[in-house]
Design an enzyme around this catalytic site. Structure first.
Site, mmCIF file in Angstrom:
data_model
loop_
_atom_site.group_PDB
_atom_site.id
_atom_site.type_symbol
_atom_site.label_atom_id
_atom_site.label_comp_id
_atom_site.label_asym_id
_atom_site.label_seq_id
_atom_site.Cartn_x
_atom_site.Cartn_y
_atom_site.Cartn_z
ATOM 1 N N ASP A 35 0.832 -1.208 0.000
ATOM 2 C CA ASP A 35 0.000 0.000 0.000
ATOM 3 C C ASP A 35 0.867 1.259 0.000
ATOM 4 O OD1 ASP A 35 -2.616 0.696 -0.283
ATOM 5 O OD2 ASP A 35 -3.060 0.821 1.849
ATOM 6 N N ASP B 142 -8.982 -2.395 2.660
ATOM 7 C CA ASP B 142 -8.872 -1.771 3.979
ATOM 8 C C ASP B 142 -9.887 -2.347 4.960
ATOM 9 O OD1 ASP B 142 -6.874 -0.105 2.969
ATOM 10 O OD2 ASP B 142 -8.357 1.328 2.227
#
Length: 482
Positions: free
Chosen positions: A333, A393
Site C-alpha cells: 500500500d 482496507d
C-alpha cells in the site's frame, strides 16, 4: 505548476433562472478567485468552442467584449489565448477540453500582464450547459475553501467497523460449529459438506501479495480493457457473496422450507428465489453502475456482502500468517501510494491513478465502498464526489479480527481478542480520518490500521501469557480423519 479546483456557477435566462455548477481547474498563482458568491459579477457566456482562439482573427470584432468566452484547447498555449481574449475586451476565459482536465503548463512570470480569470472546463460540461440552461447563459467563477471534515466519513466509518465486526463474528460462529462437528460424529458428514473455508499458509500469503502487485501494474497499463474484467468478476463474486450472507440468515428462519426436486436433489424454493434476487441485484448494478444518484447504495451493499463472505471464508491459521499478510500488504500500500510518484512519468501514484481511472477513463473499479460527500466543495464537482474506502482496507484487517474471534472460540477466552482487535480497527480508522483531514491528501489506510490491530493483538496475547499459542495457532485441525 499547481492546479486548483474551482466552481463555475451558470445561470439560465428563465424565470426563475435555472442554476447549475460545473468543475473548473485554475492556477491560484495566476488567477485569484473569490471564496464565495457574495458580490459576484456574472458575465454573459459567449460560446466559441468552434474555434481555438490562436489568432485575433478567429473572433469577429466586438463579439466577446465584456463577456466570458469559452474556446477549445488547441495548438497554441493558454497564455496566448488569454492575451488575445484580453486584447479583445473579454472579462473571463474558459478553455474547454475533451480530455481529462490538467494543470496549466505556462510559466508564472509570463502571466504577469494577464488580468482576466483563466480556467479549464470540460467540453462535456459546456454541452450540458446548453442543453440544461439554454443558449443565453450568465457565468461567474469562485473557489470555496475545502471543508475540514466531511460527514460522509462517519458513514464510511460505521460501514467499515460493522463489516469487520460482523465478518469476524460470523467466522467465530463457523469455528464453533466446526468444534461441535469434531466432537459429534453424527455432525461430521453434514459439516464437511457445508465447509467452504480456504486456509492461507505463509507461502500462499506471499503468492497472494505478488498477484496483487502484478494485477495493479497490469491495471495501470491496460486499464481500459481490464476494468471490464474486474467489473464482471465483481458482479459474479458479489452475487454469490450476497447469496451466502442472506442464505445464512434465511437458514435460521423455520418457515417456508418447502422443496422441489431438481437434478436429483431437493432444493428449497426460497433459496431459488434468493439466488434469482442476488443475480438480479448484481445485474441491475452492472447496468446502472454509472448512475451516481443511487447506484452507490447497491454497490456498497454488494461490496459489504463480498467483504463479509471473504472474511468468513478465508481463514488465517495462526498469528504468524496474519503478520506476514498484513505486513506485506502494508508495504504494498505504501509503495504504490507514496513511492511510485517518483517512478511514473506524470508524477502520480499508481494506486491513485488506478482508483481514479487512468487517462480520464469514465469506468471506475468497483472495489471500494463509496458514500457521496455531504459537504459541498469544488472537489464534489470534480474528481472526488464520493468518499472512498477500498475493500482491502476492510478485508485485510478483517482477516486478523476473524482469526482473533476463532482463537477466542478455541480457547474459550470470552471474546477478549475479538473485542480488542475490533476496537483497535475502529481507532485505526479514526486515526486515518484525522491524518486525511490534516493533510488534505489521500492516505493508504493500512498504514494506520495494520499497526493498530497487530500491536493490540500482540499486547493482549502477551498480557494473557498466550503469545506462543497465539503465534502458532491452535492444534485443532479442521481437516479431520474418519
Amino acid at each position: 505548476v499547481s492546479a486548483d479546483e474551482g466552481i463555475l456557477r451558470a445561470s439560465g435566462s428563465g424565470v426563475p433562472p435555472a442554476i447549475k455548477d460545473y468543475c473548473t481547474i485554475y492556477n491560484s498563482s495566476w488567477t485569484i478567485l473569490p471564496k464565495s458568491l457574495d458580490n459576484a459579477t456574472f458575465r454573459t457566456l459567449e460560446n466559441l468552442t468552434s474555434t481555438v482562439l490562436c489568432s485575433p482573427s478567429d473572433v469577429p470584432p466586438g463579439t466577446i467584449k465584456d463577456k466570458a468566452v469559452v474556446v477549445m484547447k488547441g495548438n497554441c498555449t493558454s497564455l496566448e489565448k488569454a492575451r488575445i481574449a484580453q486584447s479583445l475586451g473579454a472579462k473571463m476565459l474558459l478553455i474547454a477540453s475533451k480530455t481529462r482536465l490538467s494543470p496549466f503548463s505556462d510559466n508564472k512570470t509570463d502571466f504577469e500582464d494577464v488580468t482576466l480569470p483563466v480556467a479549464f472546463i470540460r467540453y462535456s460540461d459546456i454541452v450540458d450547459m446548453q442543453l440544461t440552461l439554454g443558449n443565453e447563459v450568465n457565468v461567474t467563477l469562485y473557489s470555496p475553501p475545502l471543508p475540514e471534515f466531511d460527514c460522509s466519513m462517519v458513514v464510511i466509518f460505521f460501514i467499515a467497523v460493522f463489516t469487520v465486526a460482523l465478518g469476524g463474528y460470523w467466522s467465530g460462529v463457523a469455528e464453533f460449529e466446526n468444534l461441535k462437528a469434531v466432537a459429534s460424529p453424527e455432525m461430521r458428514e453434514t459439516r464437511r459438506k457445508k465447509e467452504e473455508n480456504v486456509t492461507f499458509t505463509p507461502i500462499t500469503v506471499i503468492l497472494f501479495v505478488v498477484i496483487c502487485c502484478v494485477m495493479l501494474v497490469l491495471l495501470y497499463f491496460f486499464y481500459k480493457w481490464l476494468v471490464y474484467v474486474i467489473i464482471s468478476v465483481f458482479c459474479l463474486a458479489s452475487a454469490m457473496s450476497l447469496y451466502n450472507c442472506l442464505a445464512a440468515l434465511i437458514g435460521e428462519i423455520p418457515f417456508g422450507q418447502c422443496r422441489i426436486a431438481c437434478c436429483k436433489k431437493n432444493i428449497e424454493v426460497r433459496l431459488i428465489f434468493l439466488a434469482a434476487f442476488c443475480i438480479a441485484a448484481a445485474v441491475v448494478w452492472a447496468v446502472f453502475r454509472n448512475e451516481d444518484r443511487w447506484a452507490w447504495i447497491l454497490q456498497d451493499i454488494l461490496g459489504v456482502a463480498f467483504c463479509l463472505n471473504f472474511i468468513k471464508t478465508l481463514k488465517m491459521p495462526n498469528f504468524k500468517s496474519c503478520v506476514i499478510l498484513l505486513g506485506l500488504l502494508l508495504l504494498y500500500d505504501v509503495f504504490f501510494v507514496f513511492i511510485t510518484p517518483f517512478i511514473t512519468k506524470n508524477g502520480a501514484s499508481i494506486m491513485v491513478e488506478v482508483a481514479a481511472g487512468p487517462f480520464g477513463n469514465s469506468e471506475k473499479l468497483p472495489v471500494v465502498i463509496r458514500v457521496p460527500r455531504l459537504e459541498y466543495s469544488a472537489s464534489t464537482l470534480c474528481d472526488m464526489p464520493f468518499s472512498l474506502l477500498g475493500f482491502g482496507d476492510i478485508i485485510v484487517p478483517g482477516l486478523l479480527v476473524a482469526y482473533c474471534r476463532r482463537f477466542d472460540v478455541q480457547t474459550s477466552s470470552s471474546s477478549v481478542y475479538y473485542i480488542s482487535c475490533t476496537t483497535a480497527y475502529a481507532i485505526g480508522m479514526v486515526l486515518t480520518f484525522i491524518v486525511l483531514a490534516l493533510t488534505k491528501m489521500g492516505q493508504p489506510a493500512l498504514l494506520y490500521l495494520v499497526p493498530c490491530t497487530l500491536i493490540t493483538s500482540s499486547l493482549v496475547a502477551w498480557r494473557r501469557k498466550e503469545m506462543k499459542k497465539f503465534w502458532k495457532g491452535s492444534n485443532y485441525q479442521v481437516g479431520w480423519r474418519p
